[in-house]
Design a protein around this motif. Structure first.
Motif, PDB file in Angstrom:
ATOM      1  N   LEU A  14       0.831  -1.207   0.000  1.00  0.00           N
ATOM      2  CA  LEU A  14       0.000   0.000   0.000  1.00  0.00           C
ATOM      3  C   LEU A  14       0.866   1.257   0.000  1.00  0.00           C
ATOM      4  O   LEU A  14       0.582   2.223  -0.716  1.00  0.00           O
ATOM      5  CB  LEU A  14      -0.935   0.005   1.215  1.00  0.00           C
ATOM      6  N   ALA A  15       1.927   1.242   0.795  1.00  0.00           N
ATOM      7  CA  ALA A  15       2.830   2.390   0.833  1.00  0.00           C
ATOM      8  C   ALA A  15       3.490   2.599  -0.527  1.00  0.00           C
ATOM      9  O   ALA A  15       3.609   3.732  -1.006  1.00  0.00           O
ATOM     10  CB  ALA A  15       3.892   2.186   1.915  1.00  0.00           C
ATOM     11  N   LYS A  16       3.905   1.508  -1.157  1.00  0.00           N
ATOM     12  CA  LYS A  16       4.530   1.608  -2.479  1.00  0.00           C
ATOM     13  C   LYS A  16       3.543   2.172  -3.498  1.00  0.00           C
ATOM     14  O   LYS A  16       3.900   3.048  -4.302  1.00  0.00           O
ATOM     15  CB  LYS A  16       5.029   0.236  -2.925  1.00  0.00           C
ATOM     16  N   ALA A  17       2.302   1.712  -3.450  1.00  0.00           N
ATOM     17  CA  ALA A  17       1.279   2.218  -4.372  1.00  0.00           C
ATOM     18  C   ALA A  17       1.039   3.717  -4.144  1.00  0.00           C
ATOM     19  O   ALA A  17       0.867   4.478  -5.101  1.00  0.00           O
ATOM     20  CB  ALA A  17      -0.020   1.440  -4.197  1.00  0.00           C
ATOM     21  N   ARG A  18       1.063   4.145  -2.883  1.00  0.00           N
ATOM     22  CA  ARG A  18       0.882   5.559  -2.569  1.00  0.00           C
ATOM     23  C   ARG A  18       2.032   6.385  -3.147  1.00  0.00           C
ATOM     24  O   ARG A  18       1.815   7.456  -3.732  1.00  0.00           O
ATOM     25  CB  ARG A  18       0.805   5.746  -1.059  1.00  0.00           C
ATOM     26  N   LEU A  56       4.178  10.033  -7.391  1.00  0.00           N
ATOM     27  CA  LEU A  56       5.097  10.274  -8.496  1.00  0.00           C
ATOM     28  C   LEU A  56       4.327  10.537  -9.792  1.00  0.00           C
ATOM     29  O   LEU A  56       4.675  11.444 -10.558  1.00  0.00           O
ATOM     30  CB  LEU A  56       6.049   9.088  -8.662  1.00  0.00           C
ATOM     31  N   SER A  57       3.272   9.791 -10.028  1.00  0.00           N
ATOM     32  CA  SER A  57       2.443  10.019 -11.218  1.00  0.00           C
ATOM     33  C   SER A  57       1.806  11.404 -11.186  1.00  0.00           C
ATOM     34  O   SER A  57       1.757  12.097 -12.210  1.00  0.00           O
ATOM     35  CB  SER A  57       1.338   8.964 -11.303  1.00  0.00           C
ATOM     36  N   ALA A  86       2.444  14.370 -13.864  1.00  0.00           N
ATOM     37  CA  ALA A  86       1.329  14.991 -14.580  1.00  0.00           C
ATOM     38  C   ALA A  86       1.384  16.512 -14.439  1.00  0.00           C
ATOM     39  O   ALA A  86       1.122  17.249 -15.405  1.00  0.00           O
ATOM     40  CB  ALA A  86       0.004  14.453 -14.057  1.00  0.00           C
ATOM     41  N   LYS A  87       1.738  16.986 -13.249  1.00  0.00           N
ATOM     42  CA  LYS A  87       1.882  18.436 -13.047  1.00  0.00           C
ATOM     43  C   LYS A  87       2.994  18.999 -13.931  1.00  0.00           C
ATOM     44  O   LYS A  87       2.837  20.060 -14.532  1.00  0.00           O
ATOM     45  CB  LYS A  87       2.210  18.740 -11.577  1.00  0.00           C
ATOM     46  N   GLN A  88       4.112  18.273 -13.988  1.00  0.00           N
ATOM     47  CA  GLN A  88       5.213  18.733 -14.845  1.00  0.00           C
ATOM     48  C   GLN A  88       4.785  18.775 -16.304  1.00  0.00           C
ATOM     49  O   GLN A  88       5.124  19.723 -17.025  1.00  0.00           O
ATOM     50  CB  GLN A  88       6.431  17.816 -14.691  1.00  0.00           C
ATOM     51  N   ALA A  89       4.050  17.781 -16.743  1.00  0.00           N
ATOM     52  CA  ALA A  89       3.582  17.752 -18.132  1.00  0.00           C
ATOM     53  C   ALA A  89       2.630  18.912 -18.406  1.00  0.00           C
ATOM     54  O   ALA A  89       2.696  19.543 -19.477  1.00  0.00           O
ATOM     55  CB  ALA A  89       2.905  16.418 -18.429  1.00  0.00           C
ATOM     56  N   GLU A 124      12.521  13.458  -4.607  1.00  0.00           N
ATOM     57  CA  GLU A 124      12.150  12.911  -3.296  1.00  0.00           C
ATOM     58  C   GLU A 124      11.137  11.766  -3.438  1.00  0.00           C
ATOM     59  O   GLU A 124      11.241  10.745  -2.757  1.00  0.00           O
ATOM     60  CB  GLU A 124      11.568  14.022  -2.410  1.00  0.00           C
ATOM     61  N   ALA A 125      10.181  11.924  -4.344  1.00  0.00           N
ATOM     62  CA  ALA A 125       9.180  10.882  -4.560  1.00  0.00           C
ATOM     63  C   ALA A 125       9.829   9.608  -5.108  1.00  0.00           C
ATOM     64  O   ALA A 125       9.474   8.496  -4.704  1.00  0.00           O
ATOM     65  CB  ALA A 125       8.088  11.373  -5.513  1.00  0.00           C
ATOM     66  N   LYS A 126      10.789   9.772  -6.013  1.00  0.00           N
ATOM     67  CA  LYS A 126      11.503   8.603  -6.548  1.00  0.00           C
ATOM     68  C   LYS A 126      12.304   7.916  -5.458  1.00  0.00           C
ATOM     69  O   LYS A 126      12.354   6.686  -5.389  1.00  0.00           O
ATOM     70  CB  LYS A 126      12.427   9.017  -7.700  1.00  0.00           C
ATOM     71  N   ARG A 127      12.926   8.713  -4.601  1.00  0.00           N
ATOM     72  CA  ARG A 127      13.704   8.157  -3.483  1.00  0.00           C
ATOM     73  C   ARG A 127      12.777   7.358  -2.548  1.00  0.00           C
ATOM     74  O   ARG A 127      13.109   6.251  -2.124  1.00  0.00           O
ATOM     75  CB  ARG A 127      14.393   9.283  -2.721  1.00  0.00           C
ATOM     76  N   ASN A 128      11.619   7.927  -2.237  1.00  0.00           N
ATOM     77  CA  ASN A 128      10.662   7.240  -1.365  1.00  0.00           C
ATOM     78  C   ASN A 128      10.133   5.959  -2.002  1.00  0.00           C
ATOM     79  O   ASN A 128       9.961   4.941  -1.327  1.00  0.00           O
ATOM     80  CB  ASN A 128       9.497   8.163  -1.009  1.00  0.00           C
TER      81      ASN A 128
END
Length: 135
Positions: free
Chosen positions: A20-24, A29-30, A34-37, A87-91
Protein backbone atom coordinates in the motif's frame (compact mmCIF):
# COMPACT_ATOMS: atom_id res chain seq x y z
CA UNK A 1 -0.80 -20.84 16.68
CA UNK A 2 2.89 -21.63 16.60
CA UNK A 3 5.71 -19.13 16.53
CA UNK A 4 6.28 -19.86 12.83
CA UNK A 5 2.63 -19.23 12.00
CA UNK A 6 2.70 -15.96 13.94
CA UNK A 7 5.88 -14.88 12.13
CA UNK A 8 4.39 -15.79 8.76
CA UNK A 9 1.21 -13.86 9.55
CA UNK A 10 3.27 -10.86 10.66
CA UNK A 11 5.29 -10.89 7.46
CA UNK A 12 2.13 -11.15 5.36
CA UNK A 13 0.64 -8.15 7.19
CA UNK A 14 3.81 -6.11 6.78
CA UNK A 15 4.00 -7.00 3.09
CA UNK A 16 0.39 -5.93 2.58
CA UNK A 17 1.08 -2.58 4.30
CA UNK A 18 4.30 -2.07 2.34
CA UNK A 19 2.49 -2.71 -0.95
CA UNK A 20 0.00 0.00 0.00
CA UNK A 21 2.83 2.39 0.83
CA UNK A 22 4.53 1.61 -2.48
CA UNK A 23 1.28 2.22 -4.37
CA UNK A 24 0.88 5.56 -2.57
CA UNK A 25 4.41 6.60 -3.60
CA UNK A 26 3.74 5.52 -7.20
CA UNK A 27 0.56 7.59 -7.21
CA UNK A 28 2.41 10.62 -5.83
CA UNK A 29 5.10 10.27 -8.50
CA UNK A 30 2.44 10.02 -11.22
CA UNK A 31 0.71 13.13 -9.87
CA UNK A 32 3.97 15.10 -9.90
CA UNK A 33 4.80 13.92 -13.43
CA UNK A 34 1.33 14.99 -14.58
CA UNK A 35 1.88 18.44 -13.05
CA UNK A 36 5.21 18.73 -14.85
CA UNK A 37 3.58 17.75 -18.13
CA UNK A 38 0.83 20.34 -17.62
CA UNK A 39 3.39 23.08 -16.97
CA UNK A 40 5.34 22.05 -20.07
CA UNK A 41 2.16 22.25 -22.17
CA UNK A 42 1.37 25.67 -20.72
CA UNK A 43 4.90 26.88 -21.47
CA UNK A 44 4.61 25.63 -25.04
CA UNK A 45 1.34 27.55 -25.42
CA UNK A 46 2.92 30.68 -23.93
CA UNK A 47 5.87 30.46 -26.33
CA UNK A 48 3.44 30.07 -29.25
CA UNK A 49 1.58 33.18 -28.05
CA UNK A 50 4.84 35.08 -27.91
CA UNK A 51 5.84 33.92 -31.41
CA UNK A 52 2.41 34.82 -32.78
CA UNK A 53 3.10 38.45 -31.88
CA UNK A 54 5.71 38.56 -34.64
CA UNK A 55 3.48 37.07 -37.31
CA UNK A 56 2.41 39.73 -39.81
CA UNK A 57 -1.26 40.56 -39.51
CA UNK A 58 -1.77 38.76 -36.20
CA UNK A 59 -3.24 40.68 -33.32
CA UNK A 60 -1.59 40.21 -29.95
CA UNK A 61 -4.24 39.33 -27.41
CA UNK A 62 -1.93 38.81 -24.42
CA UNK A 63 0.63 41.44 -23.41
CA UNK A 64 4.26 40.31 -23.42
CA UNK A 65 4.86 41.17 -19.77
CA UNK A 66 2.05 38.82 -18.69
CA UNK A 67 3.51 35.98 -20.79
CA UNK A 68 6.95 36.57 -19.33
CA UNK A 69 5.62 36.70 -15.76
CA UNK A 70 3.82 33.41 -16.25
CA UNK A 71 6.92 31.80 -17.78
CA UNK A 72 8.96 32.92 -14.74
CA UNK A 73 6.33 31.53 -12.37
CA UNK A 74 6.34 28.25 -14.26
CA UNK A 75 10.12 28.13 -14.10
CA UNK A 76 10.09 28.30 -10.31
CA UNK A 77 7.23 25.77 -10.16
CA UNK A 78 9.23 23.39 -12.35
CA UNK A 79 12.24 23.70 -10.04
CA UNK A 80 10.08 22.88 -7.02
CA UNK A 81 8.45 19.98 -8.84
CA UNK A 82 11.84 18.61 -9.87
CA UNK A 83 12.90 18.49 -6.22
CA UNK A 84 9.62 16.83 -5.26
CA UNK A 85 10.02 14.26 -8.06
CA UNK A 86 13.50 13.37 -6.83
CA UNK A 87 12.15 12.91 -3.30
CA UNK A 88 9.18 10.88 -4.56
CA UNK A 89 11.50 8.60 -6.55
CA UNK A 90 13.70 8.16 -3.48
CA UNK A 91 10.66 7.24 -1.37
CA UNK A 92 9.39 4.82 -4.01
CA UNK A 93 12.77 3.14 -4.24
CA UNK A 94 12.95 2.83 -0.46
CA UNK A 95 9.46 1.31 -0.33
CA UNK A 96 10.34 -1.11 -3.14
CA UNK A 97 13.50 -2.22 -1.38
CA UNK A 98 11.67 -2.72 1.90
CA UNK A 99 9.00 -4.76 0.11
CA UNK A 100 11.65 -6.91 -1.58
CA UNK A 101 13.36 -7.50 1.78
CA UNK A 102 10.11 -8.50 3.46
CA UNK A 103 9.20 -10.86 0.63
CA UNK A 104 12.67 -12.41 0.79
CA UNK A 105 12.39 -12.93 4.54
CA UNK A 106 8.96 -14.51 4.08
CA UNK A 107 10.37 -16.91 1.46
CA UNK A 108 13.23 -17.82 3.82
CA UNK A 109 10.78 -18.41 6.67
CA UNK A 110 8.58 -20.56 4.45
CA UNK A 111 11.60 -22.63 3.44
CA UNK A 112 12.64 -23.09 7.09
CA UNK A 113 9.11 -24.14 8.05
CA UNK A 114 8.99 -26.56 5.13
CA UNK A 115 12.36 -28.08 6.03
CA UNK A 116 11.30 -28.44 9.67
CA UNK A 117 8.08 -30.18 8.63
CA UNK A 118 9.97 -32.53 6.31
CA UNK A 119 12.49 -33.32 9.06
CA UNK A 120 9.65 -34.01 11.49
CA UNK A 121 7.94 -36.31 8.99
CA UNK A 122 11.23 -38.11 8.33
CA UNK A 123 11.77 -38.61 12.08
CA UNK A 124 8.25 -39.95 12.45
CA UNK A 125 8.72 -42.28 9.49
CA UNK A 126 12.03 -43.54 10.88
CA UNK A 127 10.33 -44.12 14.23
CA UNK A 128 7.65 -46.21 12.58
CA UNK A 129 10.29 -48.17 10.68
CA UNK A 130 12.12 -48.89 13.90
CA UNK A 131 8.91 -49.91 15.66
CA UNK A 132 8.59 -46.85 17.85
CA UNK A 133 5.70 -44.43 17.90
CA UNK A 134 7.68 -41.20 18.05
CA UNK A 135 11.23 -40.08 18.54
Amino acid sequence: MTMNDASRTSYLGLIRLQKLAKARHELELSRLNAKQAAIKEENDALFRMQEDRFVVGASASVPVHIILMRLETNKSLQAQLSEQVVEAKRNLLKASRTLDTLESRLRDLTKRISRAEIAEEADEYMGHLLGRHAI
